[in-house]
Design an enzyme around this catalytic site. Structure first.
Site, short mmCIF file in Angstrom:
data_model
loop_
_atom_site.label_atom_id
_atom_site.label_comp_id
_atom_site.label_asym_id
_atom_site.label_seq_id
_atom_site.Cartn_x
_atom_site.Cartn_y
_atom_site.Cartn_z
N CYS A 1 -96.71 -12.88 -36.44
CA CYS A 1 -97.50 -13.89 -37.15
C CYS A 1 -97.83 -15.12 -36.32
CB CYS A 1 -96.76 -14.32 -38.42
SG CYS A 1 -96.56 -12.99 -39.64
N THR B 1 -89.55 -53.73 -25.69
CA THR B 1 -89.49 -52.81 -24.55
C THR B 1 -90.90 -52.24 -24.35
OG1 THR B 1 -88.82 -51.01 -26.04
CG2 THR B 1 -87.07 -52.18 -24.89
#
Length: 441
Positions: A271, A88
């Site tokens: 954070c 493919t």
């Protein structure tokens, strides 16, 4: 129990699959348009070069369990299961060229007309995007055969996870085998191919099996790019990159683990956003590009935009927000994506009602009071004392974090009340466009 298997496409995946399934005791016939590849197999010679594959092909050919042909009819009539392993390739614009898959499916379908009463299973092992099996393979088979999928023949998606260089080891020692199928008869037939492989077999929806291969390969690419960007920064700062990543990989609670790998809302808190900004800024300072790390922040922002668009798309003017902190069990408002959502909704003139038990407590404790009142000056006018109070005045209810108490609101919802869910609070429920919309499901 052994099966009779035909393998279409004798390139890398097809050659390895044919040889390994033959080793498992199945009678295998390979099919290819290339006469040279067919001749190689029929001489006991592999069509690819890789450690161990030449010996395995030779052994299976000598044992009489592996042969090849250019005849689709010969292969299909001699087998009960056909594995489609054709290429493919990418087109210039990045799209997949599925012409080989479609052509082979049609050719198999033509032969199925000659197999009345003998149920055949067509298995796609080629890498195809979600929807390809249902939208391209099944129609091609049905048109050519004159039969219906699930009645005259079965269709399955069975992605392969073979790495070049270690394919035989990967075949016999996989983390799992995945069988995409719409009905049990087909799933059982394909699962039987892996009966002697010591690994769990997961039977899933065909589209899940199709997408899984792309999720895996995309993540593998992301990991390589991430490690390289960290390594480039390390080199510029005279840090041992391999020692950093060695220690990084020892963390199996957060780093190398399922943690964080659940589709949902954007990340926030004190954070992650701050540290991503800091490391990408440092990269600019030392002239080390960090496009993947920078794109992580952009991707996170896109998820916030998506969330806002989902809410506004309902057209509701009265919106309830359940959960303001960036995750459950905390009153930390710093860079909570829900705060950004609330800011935007206020700017659009939406009437808001907000409940978050931890944030309400912080009003008294004051841990985030200054930050919250700076970002949302009228926050205390918008908060409600309970979930019920929010539900009573809202036409749309947004579930913003995973607090357990938000997962039990479904029975309390009134007719016509719409839920926008960022945390999959109701388990496997999927978006229906009528009363429920999940951000990633």
């Amino acid at each position: 129990m052994s099966s009779k298997v035909s393998v279409f496409g004798l390139g890398y995946v097809g050659c390895v699959s044919a040889a390994c399934f033959a080793k498992e005791g199945h009678d295998v016939v390979g099919v290819d348009v290339s006469q040279s590849k067919v001749d190689l197999i029929n001489k006991g010679v592999a069509t690819i070069v890789e450690n161990g594959i030449s010996e395995l092909v030779a052994e299976m050919h000598k044992a009489g369990r592996l042969r090849a042909t250019t005849s689709v009819e010969d292969a299909v009539l001699a087998s009960d299961i056909s594995l489609v392993c054709v290429g493919t390739p990418s087109a210039a614009n990045g799209s997949l060229d599925l012409s080989y898959v479609e052509r082979v499916s049609g050719e198999i379908g033509e032969v199925l007309k000659k197999k009345p009463g003998r149920r055949h299973v067509v298995v796609i092992r080629s890498t195809v995007l979600p929807g390809s099996t249902h939208d391209l393979v099944v129609p091609a088979l049905e048109r050519a055969s004159g039969m219906k999928a699930g009645e005259g023949f079965g269709v399955s998606m069975n992605p392969e996870f073979l790495r070049e260089g270690t394919s035989i080891k990967d075949f016999y020692d996989p983390p799992f085998s995945v069988i995409g199928a719409d009905e049990e008869l087909t799933a059982s037939a394909v699962s039987a191919l892996y009966a002697s492989i010591d690994a769990p077999v997961h039977v899933v929806a065909i589209r899940v099996a199709e997408m899984l291969k792309y999720a895996c390969n995309s993540f593998h690419g992301v990991k390589v790019g991430f490690a390289n960007e960290i390594g480039n920064i390390c080199k510029a700062l005279d840090v041992d990159s391999h020692e950093v990543m060695r220690l990084f990989c020892l963390d199996t609670k957060l780093n190398i683990s399922p943690y964080y790998l659940k589709p949902g809302f954007a990340f926030g808190g004190s954070c992650l956003p701050k540290d991503l900004r800091a490391i990408t800024y440092k990269g600019r300072q030392i002239d080390v590009p960090t496009p993947m790390l920078a794109a992580t922040l952009e991707s996170n922002q896109n998820q916030i935009d998506r969330a806002c668009d989902m809410i506004l798309a309902t057209g509701a003017r009265r919106v309830g927000i359940l959960g303001l902190a960036f995750k459950e069990g905390t009153d930390d408002m710093r860079e909570s994506p829900m705060v950004t959502v609330v800011e935007r909704l206020i700017g659009k003139g939406i009437q808001l009602a907000i409940f978050d038990r931890e944030v309400s407590a912080s009003r008294r404790v004051g841990a985030n009071k200054e930050y919250l009142e700076r970002e949302l000056p009228h926050i205390w006018q918008l908060t409600k004392p309970s979930i019920d109070a929010v539900l009573a005045v809202s036409d749309v209810v947004v579930i913003g974090n995973g607090s357990p108490e938000f997962r039990s609101i479904e029975p309390k919802l009134r007719d016509g009340q719409f839920v926008v869910d960022f945390v999959r609070a109701f388990g496997p429920r999927r978006s229906d466009g009528v009363s429920y919309d999940g951000i990633c499901w």
